[in-house]
Design a protein around this motif. Structure first.
Motif, PDB file in Angstrom:
ATOM      1  N   MET A   1      50.682  40.868  38.781  1.00 34.24           N
ATOM      2  CA  MET A   1      50.706  42.193  39.395  1.00 34.24           C
ATOM      3  C   MET A   1      49.974  42.188  40.739  1.00 34.24           C
ATOM      4  O   MET A   1      50.364  42.905  41.661  1.00 34.24           O
ATOM      5  N   SER A   2      48.932  41.380  40.860  1.00 36.18           N
ATOM      6  CA  SER A   2      48.235  41.312  42.147  1.00 36.18           C
ATOM      7  C   SER A   2      49.127  40.655  43.209  1.00 36.18           C
ATOM      8  O   SER A   2      49.029  40.986  44.385  1.00 36.18           O
TER       9      SER A   2
ATOM     10  N   ARG B   1      39.037  37.519  23.853  1.00 34.80           N
ATOM     11  CA  ARG B   1      37.879  36.681  23.503  1.00 34.80           C
ATOM     12  C   ARG B   1      38.251  35.215  23.284  1.00 34.80           C
ATOM     13  O   ARG B   1      37.417  34.408  22.908  1.00 34.80           O
ATOM     14  N   GLY B   2      39.517  34.889  23.486  1.00 34.37           N
ATOM     15  CA  GLY B   2      39.961  33.509  23.351  1.00 34.37           C
ATOM     16  C   GLY B   2      40.309  33.090  21.937  1.00 34.37           C
ATOM     17  O   GLY B   2      40.468  31.915  21.652  1.00 34.37           O
TER      18      GLY B   2
ATOM     19  N   ALA C   1      58.594  37.278  35.155  1.00 34.33           N
ATOM     20  CA  ALA C   1      58.909  36.038  35.868  1.00 34.33           C
ATOM     21  C   ALA C   1      57.691  35.524  36.627  1.00 34.33           C
ATOM     22  O   ALA C   1      57.403  34.323  36.619  1.00 34.33           O
ATOM     23  N   LEU C   2      56.961  36.422  37.259  1.00 29.15           N
ATOM     24  CA  LEU C   2      55.772  35.998  37.991  1.00 29.15           C
ATOM     25  C   LEU C   2      54.650  35.574  37.040  1.00 29.15           C
ATOM     26  O   LEU C   2      53.881  34.671  37.360  1.00 29.15           O
ATOM     27  N   SER C   3      54.566  36.192  35.884  1.00 34.32           N
ATOM     28  CA  SER C   3      53.584  35.757  34.893  1.00 34.32           C
ATOM     29  C   SER C   3      53.880  34.328  34.448  1.00 34.32           C
ATOM     30  O   SER C   3      52.971  33.502  34.327  1.00 34.32           O
ATOM     31  N   ALA C   4      55.148  34.025  34.231  1.00 35.11           N
ATOM     32  CA  ALA C   4      55.541  32.656  33.869  1.00 35.11           C
ATOM     33  C   ALA C   4      55.212  31.691  35.004  1.00 35.11           C
ATOM     34  O   ALA C   4      54.748  30.572  34.766  1.00 35.11           O
TER      35      ALA C   4
ATOM     36  N   TYR D   1      45.433  37.148  31.020  1.00 39.86           N
ATOM     37  CA  TYR D   1      45.284  37.688  32.374  1.00 39.86           C
ATOM     38  C   TYR D   1      46.368  37.247  33.358  1.00 39.86           C
ATOM     39  O   TYR D   1      46.267  37.539  34.532  1.00 39.86           O
ATOM     40  N   THR D   2      47.395  36.544  32.895  1.00 40.90           N
ATOM     41  CA  THR D   2      48.449  36.133  33.829  1.00 40.90           C
ATOM     42  C   THR D   2      49.245  37.335  34.333  1.00 40.90           C
ATOM     43  O   THR D   2      49.700  37.333  35.473  1.00 40.90           O
TER      44      THR D   2
END
Length: 77
Positions: A46-47, A7-8, A63-66, A40-41
């Motif tokens: 993952m996508s 919800r931020g 690593a990809l989230s970063a 949601y990163t």
């Protein structure tokens, strides 16, 4: 990254990150430190790994989230 709730809102983890960043700012006074919403990163990362093996996903997820966080920030400039 700043780990906000879905919800931020700032939860316990976000407050811990802010405390850590304040210590960093004390030691690196000449450096700008920007906190960036990281909600949601992991899903975005993952996508990017769609079709990869479970092992590879586990190994590269953080690593990809970063990467996603940094890319979003740079794109905003």
């Amino acid at each position: 990254g700043l780990p906000l709730t879905p919800r931020g809102k700032k939860g316990q983890r976000a407050k811990e990150v802010e405390e850590f960043v304040e210590r960093l700012r004390h030691n690196f006074e000449d450096t700008d430190i920007v906190l960036w919403d990281e909600r949601y990163t992991t899903l975005e990362a993952m996508s990017l790994l769609e079709g990869a093996s479970t092992f590879k996903k586990r190994k590269l997820k953080d690593a990809l989230s970063a990467y996603v966080i940094l890319k979003e920030y740079l794109d905003s400039l």
